[in-house]
Design an enzyme around this catalytic site. Structure first.
Site, PDB file in Angstrom:
ATOM      1  N   GLY A  45       0.591  -1.273   0.128  1.00 56.21           N
ATOM      2  CA  GLY A  45       0.090   0.043   0.118  1.00 56.21           C
ATOM      3  C   GLY A  45       0.781   1.178   0.032  1.00 56.21           C
ATOM      4  CD  GLN A  50       3.270   5.742   2.448  1.00 55.72           C
ATOM      5  OE1 GLN A  50       2.063   5.247   1.831  1.00 55.72           O
ATOM      6  NE2 GLN A  50       4.013   5.220   3.379  1.00 55.72           N
ATOM      7  CB  CYS A  95       4.039   2.382   7.535  1.00 62.70           C
ATOM      8  SG  CYS A  95       3.794   4.007   6.488  1.00 62.70           S
ATOM      9  CG  LEU A  96       6.614   1.044   1.671  1.00 67.52           C
ATOM     10  CD1 LEU A  96       6.009   1.144   0.188  1.00 67.52           C
ATOM     11  CD2 LEU A  96       7.646   0.215   1.831  1.00 67.52           C
ATOM     12  CG  HIS A 137      -1.640   1.823   6.856  1.00 69.98           C
ATOM     13  ND1 HIS A 137      -1.031   1.662   7.956  1.00 69.98           N
ATOM     14  CD2 HIS A 137      -0.826   2.656   6.209  1.00 69.98           C
ATOM     15  CE1 HIS A 137       0.386   2.093   7.637  1.00 69.98           C
ATOM     16  NE2 HIS A 137       0.312   2.694   6.697  1.00 69.98           N
ATOM     17  CD  GLU A 138      -1.406   2.781   2.253  1.00 72.50           C
ATOM     18  OE1 GLU A 138      -0.821   4.140   2.300  1.00 72.50           O
ATOM     19  OE2 GLU A 138      -0.808   1.840   2.475  1.00 72.50           O
ATOM     20  CG  HIS A 141      -0.211   7.367   4.778  1.00 71.33           C
ATOM     21  ND1 HIS A 141       0.797   7.867   5.377  1.00 71.33           N
ATOM     22  CD2 HIS A 141      -0.113   6.231   4.745  1.00 71.33           C
ATOM     23  CE1 HIS A 141       1.847   6.937   6.092  1.00 71.33           C
ATOM     24  NE2 HIS A 141       1.071   5.822   5.304  1.00 71.33           N
TER      25      HIS A 141
HETATM   26  C1  QAP Z   1       0.093  -0.567   4.768  1.00 74.13           C
HETATM   27  O1  QAP Z   1       2.511  -1.133   4.349  1.00 74.13           O
HETATM   28  C2  QAP Z   1      -0.337  -1.747   5.591  1.00 74.13           C
HETATM   29  O2  QAP Z   1       8.920  -1.813   7.567  1.00 74.13           O
HETATM   30  C3  QAP Z   1       1.137  -0.883   3.750  1.00 74.13           C
HETATM   31  O3  QAP Z   1      11.073  -2.440   6.115  1.00 74.13           O
HETATM   32  C4  QAP Z   1       0.067  -2.171   6.762  1.00 74.13           C
HETATM   33  O4  QAP Z   1       3.308  -1.890   2.389  1.00 74.13           O
HETATM   34  C5  QAP Z   1      -1.505  -2.313   4.987  1.00 74.13           C
HETATM   35  C6  QAP Z   1       6.977  -2.196   4.355  1.00 74.13           C
HETATM   36  C7  QAP Z   1      -0.594  -3.091   7.395  1.00 74.13           C
HETATM   37  C8  QAP Z   1      -1.955  -3.247   5.555  1.00 74.13           C
HETATM   38  C9  QAP Z   1      -1.472  -3.740   6.698  1.00 74.13           C
HETATM   39  C10 QAP Z   1       7.282  -1.978   5.620  1.00 74.13           C
HETATM   40  C11 QAP Z   1       8.193  -2.645   3.483  1.00 74.13           C
HETATM   41  C12 QAP Z   1       5.689  -2.343   3.813  1.00 74.13           C
HETATM   42  C13 QAP Z   1       8.446  -2.201   6.124  1.00 74.13           C
HETATM   43  C14 QAP Z   1       3.491  -1.744   3.625  1.00 74.13           C
HETATM   44  C15 QAP Z   1       9.525  -2.369   5.618  1.00 74.13           C
HETATM   45  C16 QAP Z   1       9.639  -2.803   3.884  1.00 74.13           C
HETATM   46  C17 QAP Z   1       4.622  -1.794   4.106  1.00 74.13           C
HETATM   47 CO    CO Z   2       1.812   3.850   5.580  1.00 74.50          CO
END
Ligand code: QAP
Ligand code: CO
Length: 170
Positions: A45, A50, A95-96, A137-138, A141
């Protein structure tokens, strides 16, 4: 093109993003660049802020059973509004923009969402489980809210501590 990710504690992540009014080629380019950037960083996501763009645009691209992300599965969500919510669910989120930190957050279990696609067409989507959590979550943001803002005081302290430790030895 690959875009640069904005990471916590960058102030831009606290901005309220603005409604999209022009569904033009610049918007399509942004969506394509966001998708490339999300996949390159192993995300599922991503919101436009971001990558530093304060527009109400987000992507959610869940992997399939075999863990692959198929291009046609990517949801492009513009100007979303929650129309209905139901139940509660605890989900361990990441979260990215907050790399290497994961914690449980309380979300609605099921949502009905109104939004626009890349051409400005109005759409409605019902979502549960991971899809519902990812969209919530998004959407946060878009209002300058991060998942770490929603943690219990104790877990928030744990985050602050880990963040400060990573500053010293990344
Ligand atoms: C949001 O999150 C989300 O720490 C998207 O080192 C979160 O794509 C949606 C990521 C939870 C649903 C459930 C995080 C990649 C990616 C990191 C992400 C990392 C590398 C997170
Ligand atoms: Co995020």
């Amino acid at each position: 093109a690959l875009l640069e990710l904005v990471r916590y504690p960058d102030k831009r992540l606290r901005k309220r993003s603005q409604e999209v009014v022009a569904f033009d080629s610049a918007l399509h380019q942004l969506l394509d660049d966001m998708h490339e950037t999300m996949l390159a960083n192993k995300g599922i996501g991503l919101a436009a802020i971001q990558v530093g763009v304060p527009k109400r645009v987000l992507l959610v691209h869940l992997p399939r059973e075999d863990d692959t992300q198929v291009p046609e599965d990517c949801l492009e969500i513009i100007n979303p509004t929650l129309m209905q919510t139901e139940g509660e669910i605890l989900w361990k989120e990441g979260c990215l923009s907050v790399p290497e930190f994961y914690e449980e957050v309380l979300r609605y279990a099921n949502i009905t969402l109104g939004y626009q696609d890349r051409f400005g067409n109005a759409r409605v989507l019902q979502a549960g489980e991971l899809l519902s959590v990812a969209i919530q979550h998004e959407m946060d943001h878009l209002n300058g809210v991060l998942f770490v803002d929603k943690l219990s005081l104790l877990k928030r302290k744990k985050f602050e501590k880990e963040f400060k430790r990573n500053l010293k030895s990344p």
